[in-house]
Design an enzyme around this catalytic site. Sequence first.
Site, PDB file in Angstrom:
ATOM      1  N   GLU A 327       0.955  -1.164  -0.244  1.00 44.86           N
ATOM      2  CA  GLU A 327      -0.246  -0.195  -0.315  1.00 44.86           C
ATOM      3  C   GLU A 327       0.684   1.236   0.080  1.00 44.86           C
ATOM      4  OE1 GLU A 327      -3.863  -0.796   2.087  1.00 44.86           O
ATOM      5  OE2 GLU A 327      -2.578  -0.371   3.763  1.00 44.86           O
ATOM      6  N   CYS A 328       0.466   1.849  -0.959  1.00 41.06           N
ATOM      7  CA  CYS A 328       1.335   3.358  -0.836  1.00 41.06           C
ATOM      8  C   CYS A 328       3.086   3.230  -0.773  1.00 41.06           C
ATOM      9  CB  CYS A 328       1.144   4.489  -0.031  1.00 41.06           C
ATOM     10  SG  CYS A 328       1.128   5.725   0.004  1.00 41.06           S
ATOM     11  N   GLY A 329       3.458   3.487   0.095  1.00 34.61           N
ATOM     12  CA  GLY A 329       4.994   3.202   0.313  1.00 34.61           C
ATOM     13  C   GLY A 329       5.544   2.477   0.438  1.00 34.61           C
ATOM     14  N   MET A 332       5.404   1.776  -3.480  1.00 31.04           N
ATOM     15  CA  MET A 332       6.983   2.143  -3.717  1.00 31.04           C
ATOM     16  C   MET A 332       7.874   1.424  -3.875  1.00 31.04           C
ATOM     17  SD  MET A 332       6.045   5.863  -2.294  1.00 31.04           S
ATOM     18  CE  MET A 332       4.413   6.298  -2.319  1.00 31.04           C
ATOM     19  N   THR A 427      -1.376  -1.432  -4.453  1.00 35.71           N
ATOM     20  CA  THR A 427      -2.046   0.254  -4.556  1.00 35.71           C
ATOM     21  C   THR A 427      -1.507   1.496  -3.740  1.00 35.71           C
ATOM     22  OG1 THR A 427      -3.612  -0.084  -2.593  1.00 35.71           O
ATOM     23  CG2 THR A 427      -3.963  -1.051  -4.816  1.00 35.71           C
TER      24      THR A 427
END
Length: 436
Positions: A327-329, A332, A427
């Site tokens: 999720e998010c970080g 990445m 995501t």
Amino acid sequence: MPASLVISAPASGVGKTTLTLALARAWRNRGLNVQCFKSGPDYIDPAFHAAATGRASVNVDSWAMDRSTIAHLVSRGGNSDVVLAEGSMGLFDGVAARGVSGTGATADIAEMLGWPVVLVIDPSGQAQTAAAIAAGLRDYRAAVRLAGVVLNRVASPRHEDLVRRALNEAGIKVFGALPRHAEISLPKRHLGLVQAEEQAEIGKLIDEAARFVAEHVDLDAVLHAAGQWSPQAAANGLNVTPPGQRIALARDAAFSFVYPHMLEAWRAAGAEIVPFSPLADEAPDASADVCWLPGGYPELHAGKIAANARFRSGLRAFAETRPVHGECGGYMVLGAGLTDADGISHEMAGLLGLETSFAKRRMHLGYRLAELAAPMPGHQPGARLRGHEFHYSTILAQPDTPLAVVHDATGTVIAETGSRRGHATGTFFHLIAEDR
């Protein structure tokens, strides 16, 4: 029955968190059990609440959660003496389009639960106008009841007197006035406050805030103005499906953005959570059946993550046979590369082709409604997931198959679709709840 209050304000940055923490600790010091909640999607404040009260705090969100879910979450306050819900932004600030049970505004929670509101008013640069603002907030929605106000950052006794007189004339109770006090200022960074777990002196800071507020605020008057709340039994619990039976969860300073209610729901459904630290070069537990990388601050630790070969190779080996989700970080880090704020590019896990940059900063903020085009851990294609996105990275490349069709709160389709490749999914939004 617990005394219940919502701590809100006309805007962000006027002292809601500090007052919430101070009141919670001051009442705890008097021997009262205090239960805190956070209105809206915020990872950081609940950890401060827990530090102040000794009890876990959870988020309640009218855009993403239905009334039954909110009732279930707040029922944990039934065995406390005082319930405090800290608001987000201004009292009535939410999104333009209604979600599951509201717009995400703090006022939705106050009205839904019948909890009176204490406003934090910062009258810097004004005097009697502060009373006009408070009166406008009091009268804006009839079902939201104003208990009174606490003034923050008053400049002088004369300034305080002017504001108090105006508020008294407007029929608004003033519980106290706080002069400026730099010693209780909470440190900040680009996504908000520096996390409680990163501050070794957080206990002393909260104690000082409690002492300062107890000196300047009538705590008994605040309690007397609180509502007497009786929790209602919820027909259903949390509508959250765990991503697996045994979950390897990345958990350290780089991967810390996890909603407490999600972890509780996973455990309540029988899942076992096995934490590991990528920053300590740990790999996900080999006996787990799914790996979950939450968001956090990977951009502050990108060099170390890139250098931790055991973590990256272990994650890649895990993903050969079992699902991995970020999720998010965390998304990445699953990607090919991350460029930090200094323009230095760091190789990430390479399970997805995502490339992001913090050198080209752009804020992404808002609620997200995603309809899955493919499965992700815990959810099947077609599932409608509600979440929240908040980061400052720019997408340089997102070449993999989209995971979902993602809309913002207005219904507009956005480019941050998430990705999937093999057993890896990711995501940009953080999951809050699934539509029932």
